[in-house]
Design a protein around this motif. Structure first.
Motif, mmCIF file in Angstrom:
data_model
loop_
_atom_site.group_PDB
_atom_site.id
_atom_site.type_symbol
_atom_site.label_atom_id
_atom_site.label_comp_id
_atom_site.label_asym_id
_atom_site.label_seq_id
_atom_site.Cartn_x
_atom_site.Cartn_y
_atom_site.Cartn_z
ATOM 1 N N PRO A 9 0.833 -1.219 0.000
ATOM 2 C CA PRO A 9 0.000 0.000 0.000
ATOM 3 C C PRO A 9 0.862 1.261 0.000
ATOM 4 N N PRO A 10 0.447 2.287 -0.720
ATOM 5 C CA PRO A 10 1.228 3.538 -0.766
ATOM 6 C C PRO A 10 1.407 4.183 0.609
ATOM 7 N N ALA A 11 0.428 4.018 1.494
ATOM 8 C CA ALA A 11 0.558 4.605 2.836
ATOM 9 C C ALA A 11 1.699 3.947 3.611
ATOM 10 N N LEU A 12 1.881 2.641 3.430
ATOM 11 C CA LEU A 12 2.976 1.940 4.111
ATOM 12 C C LEU A 12 4.317 2.398 3.569
ATOM 13 N N CYS A 13 4.407 2.563 2.253
ATOM 14 C CA CYS A 13 5.647 3.068 1.651
ATOM 15 C C CYS A 13 5.977 4.468 2.177
ATOM 16 N N GLY A 14 4.972 5.321 2.257
ATOM 17 C CA GLY A 14 5.187 6.669 2.761
ATOM 18 C C GLY A 14 5.627 6.670 4.213
ATOM 19 N N PHE A 15 5.022 5.794 5.015
ATOM 20 C CA PHE A 15 5.399 5.699 6.425
ATOM 21 C C PHE A 15 6.844 5.245 6.572
ATOM 22 N N LEU A 16 7.244 4.245 5.788
ATOM 23 C CA LEU A 16 8.615 3.740 5.881
ATOM 24 C C LEU A 16 9.632 4.785 5.425
ATOM 25 N N VAL A 17 9.287 5.539 4.383
ATOM 26 C CA VAL A 17 10.179 6.615 3.931
ATOM 27 C C VAL A 17 10.288 7.699 5.000
ATOM 28 N N LEU A 18 9.169 8.068 5.609
ATOM 29 C CA LEU A 18 9.192 9.069 6.677
ATOM 30 C C LEU A 18 9.992 8.581 7.876
ATOM 31 N N LEU A 19 9.844 7.309 8.232
ATOM 32 C CA LEU A 19 10.589 6.743 9.355
ATOM 33 C C LEU A 19 12.090 6.761 9.074
ATOM 34 N N ALA A 20 12.486 6.368 7.865
ATOM 35 C CA ALA A 20 13.901 6.395 7.497
ATOM 36 C C ALA A 20 14.441 7.821 7.508
ATOM 37 N N LEU A 21 13.641 8.776 7.060
ATOM 38 C CA LEU A 21 14.059 10.174 7.058
ATOM 39 C C LEU A 21 14.262 10.697 8.482
ATOM 40 N N ILE A 22 13.359 10.349 9.374
ATOM 41 C CA ILE A 22 13.471 10.797 10.769
ATOM 42 C C ILE A 22 14.726 10.220 11.422
ATOM 43 N N PHE A 23 14.989 8.928 11.208
ATOM 44 C CA PHE A 23 16.193 8.327 11.786
ATOM 45 C C PHE A 23 17.459 8.932 11.191
ATOM 46 N N THR A 24 17.447 9.221 9.901
ATOM 47 C CA THR A 24 18.623 9.814 9.262
ATOM 48 C C THR A 24 18.904 11.211 9.808
#
Length: 73
Positions: A9-24
């Motif tokens: 689902p696109p929402a899951l992809c967006g969440f994972l990208v946001l999570l990776a961005l926050i950790f970075t």
């Protein structure tokens, strides 16, 4: 012909990208600021865990005190 739904689902992809961005960003800010307590280190020299880590209370000289263990019965 019917279109298949996306595998992820696109929402899951967006969440994972946001999570990776926050950790970075968090890692980059932490690396830029440096350690929180630069003078803090363990007092022990070996990796065997035998050193005093300073986490306990200093009871002083307890040589004359009787050792009491158990439930008190």
């Amino acid at each position: 012909m019917k279109q298949q739904p996306p595998l992820v689902p696109p929402a899951l992809c967006g969440f994972l990208v946001l999570l990776a961005l926050i950790f970075t960003v968090s890692y980059a800010v932490g690396a830029a600021i440096g350690p929180v307590a630069p003078g803090m280190h363990r007092s022990g020299t070996g990796g065997d865990g035998g050193g005093d880590d300073g986490g306990g209370m200093d009871m002083g000289d307890t040589g004359d005190m009787p050792m009491r263990h158990g439930s008190g019965g």
